[in-house]
Design a protein around this motif. Structure first.
Motif, mmCIF file in Angstrom:
data_model
loop_
_atom_site.group_PDB
_atom_site.id
_atom_site.type_symbol
_atom_site.label_atom_id
_atom_site.label_comp_id
_atom_site.label_asym_id
_atom_site.label_seq_id
_atom_site.Cartn_x
_atom_site.Cartn_y
_atom_site.Cartn_z
ATOM 1 N N TRP A 66 0.840 -1.205 0.000
ATOM 2 C CA TRP A 66 0.000 0.000 0.000
ATOM 3 C C TRP A 66 0.873 1.251 0.000
ATOM 4 O O TRP A 66 0.590 2.216 -0.723
ATOM 5 N N LEU A 67 1.932 1.259 0.789
ATOM 6 C CA LEU A 67 2.824 2.412 0.821
ATOM 7 C C LEU A 67 3.564 2.567 -0.502
ATOM 8 O O LEU A 67 3.820 3.694 -0.962
ATOM 9 N N LEU A 68 3.898 1.470 -1.126
ATOM 10 C CA LEU A 68 4.537 1.521 -2.443
ATOM 11 C C LEU A 68 3.597 2.137 -3.472
ATOM 12 O O LEU A 68 4.007 2.974 -4.295
ATOM 13 N N GLN A 69 2.348 1.736 -3.462
ATOM 14 C CA GLN A 69 1.372 2.290 -4.396
ATOM 15 C C GLN A 69 1.254 3.806 -4.220
ATOM 16 O O GLN A 69 1.206 4.552 -5.200
ATOM 17 N N THR A 70 1.198 4.246 -2.978
ATOM 18 C CA THR A 70 1.065 5.677 -2.715
ATOM 19 C C THR A 70 2.286 6.442 -3.213
ATOM 20 O O THR A 70 2.166 7.494 -3.856
ATOM 21 N N ALA A 71 3.465 5.905 -2.939
ATOM 22 C CA ALA A 71 4.703 6.577 -3.351
ATOM 23 C C ALA A 71 4.859 6.597 -4.870
ATOM 24 O O ALA A 71 5.512 7.496 -5.413
ATOM 25 N N SER A 72 4.273 5.633 -5.558
ATOM 26 C CA SER A 72 4.439 5.538 -7.014
ATOM 27 C C SER A 72 3.754 6.671 -7.764
ATOM 28 O O SER A 72 3.941 6.817 -8.971
ATOM 29 N N HIS A 73 2.976 7.512 -7.080
ATOM 30 C CA HIS A 73 2.308 8.627 -7.737
ATOM 31 C C HIS A 73 3.243 9.819 -7.941
ATOM 32 O O HIS A 73 2.868 10.782 -8.598
ATOM 33 N N ARG A 74 4.438 9.744 -7.379
ATOM 34 C CA ARG A 74 5.398 10.824 -7.564
ATOM 35 C C ARG A 74 5.958 10.795 -8.979
ATOM 36 O O ARG A 74 5.709 9.857 -9.750
ATOM 37 N N SER A 76 9.246 10.939 -10.222
ATOM 38 C CA SER A 76 10.528 10.329 -10.576
ATOM 39 C C SER A 76 10.847 9.218 -9.591
ATOM 40 O O SER A 76 10.299 9.179 -8.484
ATOM 41 N N VAL A 77 11.740 8.336 -10.004
ATOM 42 C CA VAL A 77 12.122 7.234 -9.126
ATOM 43 C C VAL A 77 12.752 7.737 -7.837
ATOM 44 O O VAL A 77 12.405 7.251 -6.743
ATOM 45 N N PRO A 78 13.688 8.699 -7.864
ATOM 46 C CA PRO A 78 14.231 9.198 -6.594
ATOM 47 C C PRO A 78 13.150 9.761 -5.667
ATOM 48 O O PRO A 78 13.204 9.552 -4.451
ATOM 49 N N GLU A 79 12.177 10.484 -6.249
ATOM 50 C CA GLU A 79 11.092 11.011 -5.419
ATOM 51 C C GLU A 79 10.252 9.882 -4.837
ATOM 52 O O GLU A 79 9.827 9.939 -3.677
ATOM 53 N N MET A 80 9.996 8.871 -5.641
ATOM 54 C CA MET A 80 9.234 7.716 -5.157
ATOM 55 C C MET A 80 9.971 7.024 -4.017
ATOM 56 O O MET A 80 9.367 6.679 -2.996
ATOM 57 N N MET A 81 11.263 6.809 -4.191
ATOM 58 C CA MET A 81 12.058 6.140 -3.159
ATOM 59 C C MET A 81 12.050 6.941 -1.868
ATOM 60 O O MET A 81 11.879 6.383 -0.766
ATOM 61 N N ALA A 82 12.196 8.256 -1.976
ATOM 62 C CA ALA A 82 12.215 9.099 -0.784
ATOM 63 C C ALA A 82 10.855 9.109 -0.095
ATOM 64 O O ALA A 82 10.767 9.049 1.141
ATOM 65 N N PHE A 84 8.560 6.757 -0.245
ATOM 66 C CA PHE A 84 8.328 5.441 0.357
ATOM 67 C C PHE A 84 9.089 5.310 1.670
ATOM 68 O O PHE A 84 8.541 4.842 2.675
ATOM 69 N N ARG A 85 10.334 5.745 1.683
ATOM 70 C CA ARG A 85 11.131 5.678 2.911
ATOM 71 C C ARG A 85 10.476 6.511 4.013
ATOM 72 O O ARG A 85 10.362 6.061 5.159
ATOM 73 N N GLU A 86 10.035 7.707 3.666
ATOM 74 C CA GLU A 86 9.381 8.568 4.641
ATOM 75 C C GLU A 86 8.088 7.940 5.156
ATOM 76 O O GLU A 86 7.761 8.025 6.343
ATOM 77 N N SER A 87 7.344 7.285 4.268
ATOM 78 C CA SER A 87 6.065 6.694 4.674
ATOM 79 C C SER A 87 6.265 5.544 5.652
ATOM 80 O O SER A 87 5.412 5.313 6.518
ATOM 81 N N GLU A 88 7.379 4.825 5.550
ATOM 82 C CA GLU A 88 7.635 3.749 6.508
ATOM 83 C C GLU A 88 7.867 4.314 7.909
ATOM 84 O O GLU A 88 7.462 3.704 8.904
ATOM 85 N N TYR A 89 8.517 5.466 7.984
ATOM 86 C CA TYR A 89 8.680 6.110 9.283
ATOM 87 C C TYR A 89 7.346 6.650 9.793
ATOM 88 O O TYR A 89 7.032 6.558 10.987
ATOM 89 N N ARG A 90 6.558 7.215 8.899
ATOM 90 C CA ARG A 90 5.258 7.748 9.304
ATOM 91 C C ARG A 90 4.322 6.629 9.778
ATOM 92 O O ARG A 90 3.468 6.847 10.638
ATOM 93 N N LEU A 91 4.490 5.433 9.213
ATOM 94 C CA LEU A 91 3.655 4.311 9.624
ATOM 95 C C LEU A 91 3.847 3.985 11.100
ATOM 96 O O LEU A 91 2.894 3.579 11.786
ATOM 97 N N ILE A 92 5.058 4.163 11.594
ATOM 98 C CA ILE A 92 5.320 3.908 13.014
ATOM 99 C C ILE A 92 4.399 4.760 13.875
ATOM 100 O O ILE A 92 3.734 4.254 14.797
#
Length: 412
Positions: A66-74, A76-82, A84-92
């Motif tokens: 689910w977090l990958l899907q959300t990040a994929s709307h960015r 560029s790939v670097p923006e998507m990666m960033a 996604f990484r941020e969303s994993e911290y926000r999930l905590i």
């Protein structure tokens, strides 16, 4: 000694495996001094494919895609990666706001978390077909961009079935939609559609395994978490298994019992060499002698004969591994000695068995072998217990995942 593990140029699945290996050596109860861990892992993968001792709660298998899907709307790939990484911290924080107090990866570490959930659960996601095996996070994002370009360049037809196919992203299109405001407040409890999807994924990709069977065959005595079976070979489970699967489960139990005994004798030898005492007081020699006597009565009821061992070698080979000749010989001699012994004392005083355990430790650990002559430093470093837990083949993890499924099925 400072760790020299590095994480350069490896994907999430490789990183997960390496970190699991590191963690294994932090747990005194599961250290593999005598080299039987490969067989243990083969049984674990055969019974409960996709699971890991690092797993906490099942819904992470959905959180991550689910977090990958959300990040994929960015864009560029670097923006998507960033993102996604941020969303994993926000999930905590979202899980904390949702009232979750246990099982939250990074609950204490927060943004200092070194091993994010995607690294921990990627093997499960791939094994269960939620993601195409071999895909990485970056490759998924690259495919999303490619797919976006293909859709933009392709003419639209009035009939959707006539639209040209686009490159798949690797993510299962059957994945249920995420709950609203996932990163504001999240919980581990599965919705009915989540449980249905995961059950279908498990049974589709792991057919014939104990995990697949239990996903759709809840034992009648397993009424809630307090009544969950203590082991994978609990009679409530085995009574309903098809013959082939029951044979694998029974074999796993016999191997666990047999391996437990040789590890206890190894620790008895260490206790004799160090004269250490238990934390509660009393000699560790007495502790391990008593444990071996208790173990022996059980071992006599579950011998691991030559035919059963042949099945084990074949199982390991079917999973792409190999049981070395020396391992086959070591386990075979020990198993036969157990089957032929009339008492635990007969095993503990056997010079031949003790010599073989010393040789086996030197074979596996080399200069770090505690029982090697003159290696006093290694003996002094022994904590009093090394590899003394009985193999459970990841049952506690699988049991937790199944409980999450059962709870959702009941609520639905």
């Amino acid at each position: 000694m400072t760790s020299s593990f590095g994480w350069l140029a490896i994907d999430a699945e490789q990183r997960r495996r390496m970190m699991e290996a590191v963690d294994q050596f932090r747990d005194e109860g599961t250290i593999d001094d005598l080299g039987l861990g490969g067989i243990r892992d083969a049984f674990s993968g055969t019974l409960f494919p996709g699971t890991s001792t690092l797993h906490t709660r099942l819904r992470y298998a959905l959180f991550i895609p689910w977090l990958l899907q959300t990040a994929s709307h960015r864009q560029s790939v670097p923006e998507m990666m960033a993102t996604f990484r941020e969303s994993e911290y926000r999930l905590i924080e979202a899980l904390k706001r949702g009232g979750e107090s246990t099982g939250v990866i990074g609950r204490e570490a927060g943004r200092n978390l070194q091993r994010r959930p995607s690294a921990v659960y990627w093997g499960m996601i791939a094994r269960w077909g939620i993601f195409e095996p071999g895909f990485t996070v970056r490759r998924y994002f690259e495919r999303e961009l490619l797919r976006r370009e293909e859709l933009r360049a392709s003419p639209r037809a009035d009939d959707p079935e006539l639209n040209p196919p686009v490159t798949p992203t690797g993510l299962d299109p059957r994945l249920p939609d995420p709950p609203e405001r996932l990163l504001h407040k999240a919980q581990f409890a599965l919705r009915a559609e989540d449980a249905q999807y995961l059950t279908e994924a498990i049974t589709r990709t792991t057919a014939g395994t104990l995990l697949s069977h239990l996903a759709t065959h809840r034992p009648t005595t397993w009424t809630d978490a307090t009544m969950a079976p203590k082991a994978a070979w609990d009679p409530a489970i085995r009574s309903e298994l098809p013959p082939l699967l029951d044979g694998i489960v029974g074999r796993a139990e016999r191997f666990a019992i047999t391996a437990h005994g040789v590890n206890l004798l190894y620790n008895l030898m260490l206790a004799e060499a160090t004269s250490k005492h238990a934390r509660q007081g009393g000699s560790l020699i007495d502790v391990y002698t008593e444990r071996l006597h208790e173990w022996f009565d059980e071992a006599q009821r579950a011998p691991l004969n030559a035919q059963e061992r042949t099945h084990i070698w074949r199982m390991v080979a079917d999973r792409g591994g190999q049981v070395s000749r020396t391992t086959q010989e070591f386990l075979g001699i020990w198993a036969d000695a157990v089957a032929n012994a009339t008492s635990a004392t007969e095993l503990t005083v056997s010079r031949e068995l003790r010599d073989r355990i010393r040789a086996r430790e030197r074979e596996k650990k080399g200069s770090r072998a505690r029982l090697a002559p003159g290696n006093q430093r290694a003996l002094d470093a022994w904590s009093g217990a090394s590899g003394t837990d009985r193999y459970d083949f990841r049952w506690p993890v699988a049991r937790s995942h199944l409980q999450d499924l059962y709870d959702a099925q009941e609520a639905g």
